[in-house]
Enzyme design. Structure first.
Site, mmCIF file in Angstrom:
data_model
loop_
_atom_site.group_PDB
_atom_site.id
_atom_site.type_symbol
_atom_site.label_atom_id
_atom_site.label_comp_id
_atom_site.label_asym_id
_atom_site.label_seq_id
_atom_site.Cartn_x
_atom_site.Cartn_y
_atom_site.Cartn_z
ATOM 1 N N GLU A 116 0.822 -1.218 0.000
ATOM 2 C CA GLU A 116 0.000 0.000 0.000
ATOM 3 C C GLU A 116 0.854 1.265 0.000
ATOM 4 O OE1 GLU A 116 -3.276 -2.119 2.958
ATOM 5 O OE2 GLU A 116 -2.279 -0.283 3.578
ATOM 6 N N CYS B 145 2.852 8.332 2.070
ATOM 7 C CA CYS B 145 3.193 7.312 3.061
ATOM 8 C C CYS B 145 3.451 6.024 2.284
ATOM 9 C CB CYS B 145 2.025 7.149 4.027
ATOM 10 S SG CYS B 145 2.266 5.805 5.192
ATOM 11 N N CYS C 221 3.438 -6.954 15.654
ATOM 12 C CA CYS C 221 2.758 -6.109 16.656
ATOM 13 C C CYS C 221 1.262 -6.467 16.621
ATOM 14 C CB CYS C 221 2.975 -4.636 16.345
ATOM 15 S SG CYS C 221 4.734 -4.239 16.206
ATOM 16 N N CYS D 165 -1.615 -4.327 14.794
ATOM 17 C CA CYS D 165 -1.332 -3.795 13.453
ATOM 18 C C CYS D 165 -1.802 -4.773 12.372
ATOM 19 C CB CYS D 165 0.179 -3.552 13.335
ATOM 20 S SG CYS D 165 0.728 -3.199 11.662
ATOM 21 N N GLY E 292 5.352 -2.698 6.613
ATOM 22 C CA GLY E 292 6.720 -3.168 6.800
ATOM 23 C C GLY E 292 7.513 -2.386 7.824
ATOM 24 N N GLU E 293 8.633 -2.981 8.218
ATOM 25 C CA GLU E 293 9.536 -2.356 9.186
ATOM 26 C C GLU E 293 10.771 -1.873 8.410
ATOM 27 O OE1 GLU E 293 9.956 -1.146 12.172
ATOM 28 O OE2 GLU E 293 12.080 -0.932 11.735
ATOM 29 N N SER F 216 9.944 5.530 10.223
ATOM 30 C CA SER F 216 9.333 5.087 11.472
ATOM 31 C C SER F 216 9.774 3.659 11.748
ATOM 32 C CB SER F 216 7.808 5.142 11.327
ATOM 33 O OG SER F 216 7.182 4.610 12.473
ATOM 34 N N SER G 104 8.021 3.813 17.220
ATOM 35 C CA SER G 104 6.705 3.332 17.653
ATOM 36 C C SER G 104 6.843 2.808 19.075
ATOM 37 C CB SER G 104 6.232 2.224 16.714
ATOM 38 O OG SER G 104 6.050 2.769 15.431
ATOM 39 N N ASN H 118 -6.551 2.588 15.311
ATOM 40 C CA ASN H 118 -7.410 2.166 14.189
ATOM 41 C C ASN H 118 -7.824 0.738 14.488
ATOM 42 O OD1 ASN H 118 -7.728 4.055 12.049
ATOM 43 N ND2 ASN H 118 -5.567 3.783 11.519
ATOM 44 N N CYS I 150 -2.344 1.471 8.303
ATOM 45 C CA CYS I 150 -1.312 0.566 7.807
ATOM 46 C C CYS I 150 -1.835 -0.859 7.597
ATOM 47 C CB CYS I 150 -0.185 0.574 8.830
ATOM 48 S SG CYS I 150 1.047 -0.656 8.648
HETATM 49 N N1 SAH Z 1 6.987 -0.644 11.008
HETATM 50 C C1 SAH Z 1 7.116 0.719 11.293
HETATM 51 C C2 SAH Z 1 6.401 1.632 10.330
HETATM 52 C C3 SAH Z 1 5.034 1.221 9.826
HETATM 53 S S1 SAH Z 1 3.664 1.316 10.894
HETATM 54 C C4 SAH Z 1 6.705 1.007 12.705
HETATM 55 O O1 SAH Z 1 6.089 0.158 13.325
HETATM 56 O O2 SAH Z 1 7.048 2.071 13.194
HETATM 57 C C5 SAH Z 1 3.323 3.060 11.059
HETATM 58 C C6 SAH Z 1 2.753 3.413 12.420
HETATM 59 O O3 SAH Z 1 1.375 2.977 12.554
HETATM 60 C C7 SAH Z 1 3.513 2.792 13.590
HETATM 61 O O4 SAH Z 1 3.702 3.749 14.601
HETATM 62 C C8 SAH Z 1 2.566 1.718 14.035
HETATM 63 O O5 SAH Z 1 2.810 1.327 15.358
HETATM 64 C C9 SAH Z 1 1.229 2.379 13.822
HETATM 65 N N2 SAH Z 1 0.095 1.478 13.788
HETATM 66 C C10 SAH Z 1 0.023 0.245 13.272
HETATM 67 N N3 SAH Z 1 -1.208 -0.265 13.428
HETATM 68 C C11 SAH Z 1 -1.957 0.675 14.036
HETATM 69 C C12 SAH Z 1 -3.311 0.748 14.478
HETATM 70 N N4 SAH Z 1 -4.136 -0.274 14.304
HETATM 71 N N5 SAH Z 1 -3.733 1.884 15.069
HETATM 72 C C13 SAH Z 1 -2.881 2.924 15.250
HETATM 73 N N6 SAH Z 1 -1.596 2.921 14.873
HETATM 74 C C14 SAH Z 1 -1.138 1.803 14.273
HETATM 75 FE FE1 SF4 Z 2 4.754 -3.532 14.011
HETATM 76 FE FE2 SF4 Z 2 5.227 -1.582 12.225
HETATM 77 FE FE3 SF4 Z 2 5.426 -4.142 11.515
HETATM 78 FE FE4 SF4 Z 2 3.044 -3.114 12.007
HETATM 79 S S1 SF4 Z 2 4.400 -2.533 10.353
HETATM 80 S S2 SF4 Z 2 3.848 -5.105 12.723
HETATM 81 S S3 SF4 Z 2 3.509 -1.697 13.648
HETATM 82 S S4 SF4 Z 2 6.685 -3.093 13.017
#
Ligand code: SAH
Ligand code: SF4
Length: 361
Positions: free
Chosen positions: A95, A109, A120, A123, A166-167, A196, A219, A295, A338
């Site tokens: 995406e 983004c 996580c 997510c 992704g990370e 991030s 995060s 979210n 995300c």
């Molecule tokens: N992997 C990276 C970047 C992608 S996620 C990271 O985790 O930082 C981008 C942001 O959205 C991160 O801060 C993540 O923790 C947050 N995020 C993911 N799922 C979410 C959700 N359901 N509600 C709010 N924030 C969320």
């Molecule tokens: Fe965690 Fe970021 Fe990966 Fe989602 S995209 S699983 S928030 S590290």
């Protein structure tokens, strides 16, 4: 005609681009014409490159490809947010989102991986699991296509955040190549690019030494190892004390403040006592906390905080001298969180044709 795999034009650095046309015996102005079509007009087919001789168009057609991302689904939100689901050459889906702001900023983004290995629990991408890293070209193309489309409308892509699927620091080298290309080839200043991370400590330390002014967002989401470990599995490998120490190294090395992302989950991460623990943790660090009401996602039953509790959280952080802002959720009507559009599209495909649909990953 050759049997070799086509060259992805988006994967070519400016030098490699020029060399390819030179090897083909084309004058420099031809190579510049093609570059303009790709990077300033954002064309999606060689037939649109009307000022090129037919033979060159045909050679481009047979030996190169205009990027490897193909549009699968696009949705536009009431607030102007555009969300795209791209299909990669191997069928993976990723995406990207474009967010227009009143003050003229245009923020893309973008994704760094198909899926994510970090797991996580809240997510949507984490719930899918990991498929593969994106190449530098695949990361770069997401931003380059938005940049070209905006230029066509006399607008400019001003900011890029690596906050899609992704990370980024799990795919460190490709992400760094893509960032450097966005700066050099799309003219996006380092200060307008944000990476991030979930908190991969060795890469945060490496990033601090890159000599870049790129913004770092962490995060965090919880301020004790017990609470964070339950939400973010990698916290067990790199606990909060090590993470905050790495953030201090980044602040000292770059002179930049660090941002912390914090999902407000009602009754879990939004309590007054959690705000005090966070305030004490971050006191004295040059930082900013971005509070994002959760979210809701299919695989996690938490709910977003109510507005008064979010306001109380901000107030308590400020009493510790820690600046914080509650972020408006953009594109909420189009699954712009995300990983959410991919989940939604796959769910709908399954509902439409349950026996024929492919597995998610
Ligand atoms: N992997 C990276 C970047 C992608 S996620 C990271 O985790 O930082 C981008 C942001 O959205 C991160 O801060 C993540 O923790 C947050 N995020 C993911 N799922 C979410 C959700 N359901 N509600 C709010 N924030 C969320
Ligand atoms: Fe965690 Fe970021 Fe990966 Fe989602 S995209 S699983 S928030 S590290």
């Amino acid at each position: 005609m050759t049997d070799a795999a086509p060259i992805d034009l988006y994967s070519l650095t400016p030098d490699a681009w020029t060399s390819m046309f030179t090897e083909w015996g084309e004058p420099t102005y031809r190579s510049e014409q093609v570059r303009k079509w790709v990077y300033e007009r954002g064309v999606t087919s060689f037939s649109e490159m009307t000022n090129l001789p037919k033979a060159l168009r045909m050679r481009l057609e047979s030996e190169t490809t205009l990027g490897t991302l193909r549009l699968s689904t696009e949705r536009e939100s009431n607030d102007g947010t555009v969300k795209r689901l791209w299909r990669l050459s191997d069928g993976q889906l990723v995406e990207s989102v474009l967010m227009p702001y009143q003050d003229g900023r245009r923020t893309a983004c973008i994704s760094s991986q198909a899926g994510c290995a970090m797991g996580c629990v809240f997510c949507a991408t984490g719930q899918m699991g990991f498929a593969r890293h994106l190449s530098a070209g695949e990361i770069f193309q997401q931003a380059a296509v938005f940049a070209a489309e905006l230029r066509e409308r006399n607008e400019r892509l001003s900011n890029v955040v690596l906050m899609g699927m992704g990370e980024p620091f799990h795919n460190y080298d490709a992400v760094l190549v893509a960032i450097r290309r966005m700066m050099a080839e799309l003219g996006i200043g380092a200060r307008h690019i944000t990476v991030s991370t979930v908190g991969l400590v060795p890469q945060i330390k490496q990033f601090a030494k890159e000599g870049l002014q790129v913004k770092l967002a962490i995060s965090l989401h919880a301020a004790t190892d017990k609470a964070r470990g339950a939400l973010i599995p990698v916290n067990k490998k790199w606990p909060i004390a090590e993470l905050i120490a790495a953030c201090r190294e980044y602040v000292d090395a770059t002179g930049r403040r660090v941002s912390f992302e914090w999902a407000l989950i009602a009754g879990q991460t939004d309590t007054d006592s959690e705000a005090h623990v966070l305030g004490r943790l971050l006191r004295g660090l040059r930082c900013h906390v971005n509070l994002i009401p959760l979210n809701p996602t299919g695989g996690f039953d938490g709910m977003p905080s109510e507005v008064p509790q979010a306001a109380s959280f901000v107030h308590i952080l400020e009493s510790h001298g820690v600046p914080a802002t509650v972020r408006v959720r953009r594109g909420i009507d189009i699954e712009a969180g995300c990983g959410q559009l991919k989940s939604d599209v796959i769910k709908k495909q399954r509902q439409a044709a349950p026996e024929t649909s492919a597995p998610i990953d």
